[in-house]
Design a protein around this motif. Structure first.
Motif, mmCIF file in Angstrom:
data_model
loop_
_atom_site.group_PDB
_atom_site.id
_atom_site.type_symbol
_atom_site.label_atom_id
_atom_site.label_comp_id
_atom_site.label_asym_id
_atom_site.label_seq_id
_atom_site.Cartn_x
_atom_site.Cartn_y
_atom_site.Cartn_z
ATOM 1 N N GLU A 3 0.127 42.118 36.247
ATOM 2 C CA GLU A 3 0.992 41.392 37.188
ATOM 3 C C GLU A 3 2.069 42.336 37.711
ATOM 4 O O GLU A 3 2.601 43.171 36.987
ATOM 5 C CB GLU A 3 1.625 40.198 36.448
ATOM 6 N N LYS A 449 -0.057 34.653 28.255
ATOM 7 C CA LYS A 449 -0.852 35.164 29.378
ATOM 8 C C LYS A 449 -2.305 34.679 29.278
ATOM 9 O O LYS A 449 -2.945 34.380 30.284
ATOM 10 C CB LYS A 449 -0.803 36.682 29.391
ATOM 11 N N ALA A 454 2.307 31.897 34.110
ATOM 12 C CA ALA A 454 2.998 32.912 34.913
ATOM 13 C C ALA A 454 4.260 33.327 34.173
ATOM 14 O O ALA A 454 4.684 32.699 33.192
ATOM 15 C CB ALA A 454 3.336 32.357 36.298
#
Length: 542
Positions: A3, A449, A454
Motif C-alpha cells: 500500500e 491486512k 485499510a
C-alpha cells in the motif's frame, strides 16, 4: 502489492514541516540585513545580556548540582526513616513555577520583608547602612531561586543512575574498605556522569528560556532582550536575530552533552530484588542527611505553598472574581485544544512510521519534536513570523476580491497560542504514543491486512483501543504543560485575553502576590499530576 499510504505520507510530512516552520522562520529572518535596532543593541547592551545569561546559567546549574546530587545519592544509597515519602517529595518543586518562588522569596528577604525586619528588631539596627544582607533581587538571587525549582531534573536522573549501578562493584568497594565518600567519588559518580550531564543540560536549557523569574529580578538576559525588542521596539527582525543566537546556544549545549559521553559505554546490572547494599546511617549522619533532603523540600515547595495558601485563604473573596473564572476558562480551552491537536499529530506521524517502517519515516517524528528544546519566548517569535505573513496574504487576497480586511485572523487570535503550544509540547505526546505503539505486536498488523482492513480501519479498530491509555496520558501531559506555559502566552495572547499563567504573572509583577495566590495554587496542583506519574513509573522500575 504494498500500500502506498499516500494520506499518511502527506499528512506526516506536511504536519512535521508545519511544526518546524517557526524554527526555520527564525533563522530565515535572522540572516537578513541588520537594522538600526539590532545594531544599537549590539553596540550597547548585548554584551551585558550575554554575560548575564552565561553567569545565570552557570550559577543555576552549579547550585542545582549542589542541591540535587547529594539528595540523589542519599536516597539511592542510604536507608532513612520515611524514605518512601521523601523520595517522592524531593520531586515536588518541579510543580512550582520559578517566578512564583521568586516573588515569595523576594517578599521574605527584601528590606521590607519579615526576615530583615526581625533582624533589625533583634539587633537594634536602624537602617540598611548598619548591617549587610545579601540582595535577593540580583543575579545570584535569581540563580538560587531557579536552582530550587530545577534541581529535581538532576535528582531524578542521578538517582535512577545510582540505582542502576552494578551491585558487584559496590560490594567490591566495601571489601576493599572504601568509605562511602570514596565509593561515591571513585565508582558511583563516574558511572552516573552521563545521566548527570543530561540533567545539567536540561537545567541549563530551562534557565536559558526562563522569563518570569529574571524579569522580576531585573536581570537582563537574552530572553528578556527578545521580549523587550518585540514588545518595546515592535521589531521582529531584531527579535529573530537574538532568538537565533539563543537557538545556537541551545544547540551547543545539546551537542556538548552528547560529545562528553560519545565514547562512554556502560554495561551494568542494576539492583535486583532482595539486594540491599545501601548504607545504614545513624547518629549525626542520619540527621544531617534528613535535614538536607527535607530542607530542600521545605525551602523549594512546602514553605512557599504554605505562604500561597495563607494568602489564598485570607484574600479568597478578592481573588474569586469573574476575571479569574474567565481566565481559567481561557486556559482550559487553549490547553484542551493544544492537547487534542498534539495527540492527533502524534498519532499521524507515529502510525505513518509503523505502516511504512523505513528509516526516512523517522524524520517527521524527530522534526515534530524539535520545538520542545526551544524556549517559549524564542518559539513565540518563530510562530509570529509565519502567522504574520499568513495574515498579510489573507488580507491581500480578501482585498483583491473586494471582501475587505479580515484582520489578524492568525496572529491576533487564540490560533497563535494554540499553534505555539502544539509546536512546543508535541514531543511529549509523540514520545508517549510512540512507546504505546511499540507494545502492539506486529502480528496484529499482519492479521488486519489479511482481513482486508485499510490503514484507517486498522488504526480505528485495532490500534486505538490498545493505545488508548497512552493517548490519554499524552493529552494530559500536553494539557498540563500548556496550562503552565508563560513565555509564549505573554507574547502571543490576543488583546484582552489572559491565561492563568499570565494572570498570575501580572498580579505578582504589580507586587500583588496576595491576589495571585489562588490561581498560582491551581497551577501548582495541575503541575503535580505529571510528577506523580513520573514517580510511580520510577517505583515500578525499581
Amino acid at each position: 502489492m504494498k500500500e502506498k499510504y499516500m494520506f499518511w505520507r502527506t499528512s506526516g510530512w506536511g504536519l512535521s514541516l508545519l511544526l518546524v516552520l517557526p524554527i526555520l522562520a527564525i533563522f530565515y529572518t535572522a540572516i537578513g540585513e541588520s537594522d538600526e535596532v539590532f545594531s544599537h543593541l549590539m553596540g550597547t547592551v548585548m554584551a551585558t545580556y550575554t554575560s548575564n545569561t552565561f553567569w545565570l546559567v552557570s550559577g543555576t546549574v552549579l547550585l542545582a548540582l549542589l542541591f540535587g546530587l547529594p539528595a540523589a545519592w542519599i536516597m539511592a544509597m542510604c536507608r532513612l526513616p520515611g524514605e518512601k515519602i521523601l523520595q517522592w517529595a524531593l520531586v515536588l518543586p518541579l510543580a512550582m513555577p520559578g517566578y512564583i518562588i521568586g516573588y515569595i522569596y523576594t517578599d521574605w528577604f527584601d528590606y521590607a520583608g519579615p526576615i530583615q525586619i526581625f533582624l533589625r528588631d533583634v539587633f537594634g539596627w536602624q537602617s540598611i547602612h548598619d548591617y549587610w544582607f545579601p540582595d535577593i533581587r540580583s543575579l545570584g538571587g535569581a540563580s538560587m531561586v531557579l536552582a530550587l525549582v530545577l534541581y529535581p531534573y538532576i535528582y531524578l536522573l542521578a538517582r535512577a543512575a545510582f540505582m542502576e549501578q552494578s551491585v558487584s562493584l559496590l560490594q567490591s568497594a566495601r571489601l576493599l574498605r572504601c568509605s562511602p565518600w570514596d565509593s561515591f567519588r571513585r565508582i558511583s559518580l563516574p558511572l552516573a556522569r552521563p545521566s548527570i550531564a543530561v540533567g545539567m543540560s536540561l537545567v541549563a536549557m530551562e534557565t536559558l528560556g526562563d522569563f518570569g523569574t529574571v524579569s522580576y529580578f531585573a536581570v537582563n538576559t537574552l530572553t528578556t532582550a527578545v521580549y523587550d525588542t518585540w514588545l518595546g521596539y515592535s521589531n521582529l527582525n531584531a527579535a529573530a536575530k537574538i532568538s537565533a543566537i539563543m537557538l545556537m546556544v541551545i544547540f551547543l549545549l545539546i551537542s556538548a552533552e552528547r560529545f562528553s559521553r560519545r565514547k562512554q559505554k556502560l554495561f551494568q546490572q542494576e539492583f535486583e530484588h532482595g539486594d540491599d547494599v545501601r548504607y545504614s546511617l545513624t547518629g549525626a549522619k542520619k540527621w544531617l542527611a534528613l535535614g538536607w533532603c527535607w530542607g530542600l523540600v521545605g525551602c523549594a515547595f512546602v514553605m512557599p505553598l504554605l505562604q500561597l495558601g495563607y494568602y489564598a485563604w485570607h484574600y479568597f473573596a478578592e481573588s474569586w472574581t469573574t476575571e479569574f473564572q474567565q481566565y481559567s476558562i481561557n486556559s482550559l480551552v487553549v490547553s484542551l485544544a493544544a492537547a487534542l491537536f498534539a495527540v492527533m499529530l502524534a498519532l499521524i506521524v507515529n502510525f505513518y512510521h509503523r505502516l511504512d517502517g523505513r528509516r526516512s519515516t523517522l524524520v517527521p517524528i524527530r522534526a515534530s519534536s524539535l520545538g520542545y528544546a526551544v524556549p517559549g519566548t524564542v518559539l513565540a517569535i518563530g510562530v509570529m513570523i509565519p502567522l504574520t505573513s499568513a495574515d498579510h496574504l489573507l488580507n491581500d487576497f480578501a482585498i483583491s476580491f473586494g471582501l475587505g480586511r479580515p484582520g489578524l485572523v492568525f496572529s491576533g487570535t487564540m490560533i497563535a497560542i494554540i499553534f505555539a503550544f502544539v509546536v512546543r509540547f508535541a514531543a511529549v505526546a509523540i514520545g508517549s504514543i510512540e512507546s504505546s505503539l511499540a507494545k502492539v505486536p506486529p502480528s496484529l498488523d499482519m492479521a488486519s491486512k489479511t482481513m482486508g482492513y485499510a490503514s484507517t480501519q486498522m488504526l480505528r479498530r485495532v490500534h486505538l483501543p490498545l493505545i488508548r491509555r497512552g493517548c490519554l496520558i499524552a493529552g494530559l501531559l500536553v494539557f498540563i504543560e500548556s496550562m503552565k506555559e508563560l513565555n509564549a502566552a505573554l507574547l502571543l495572547r490576543p488583546f484582552n485575553f489572559e491565561t492563568l499563567a499570565t494572570y498570575v504573572f501580572n498580579f505578582a509583577s504589580d507586587e500583588q502576590l496576595e491576589l495571585a495566590a489562588l490561581p498560582a495554587i491551581l497551577l501548582v496542583i495541575v503541575g503535580l499530576i505529571p510528577l506523580v506519574m513520573v514517580n510511580r513509573s520510577l517505583e515500578q522500575k525499581h
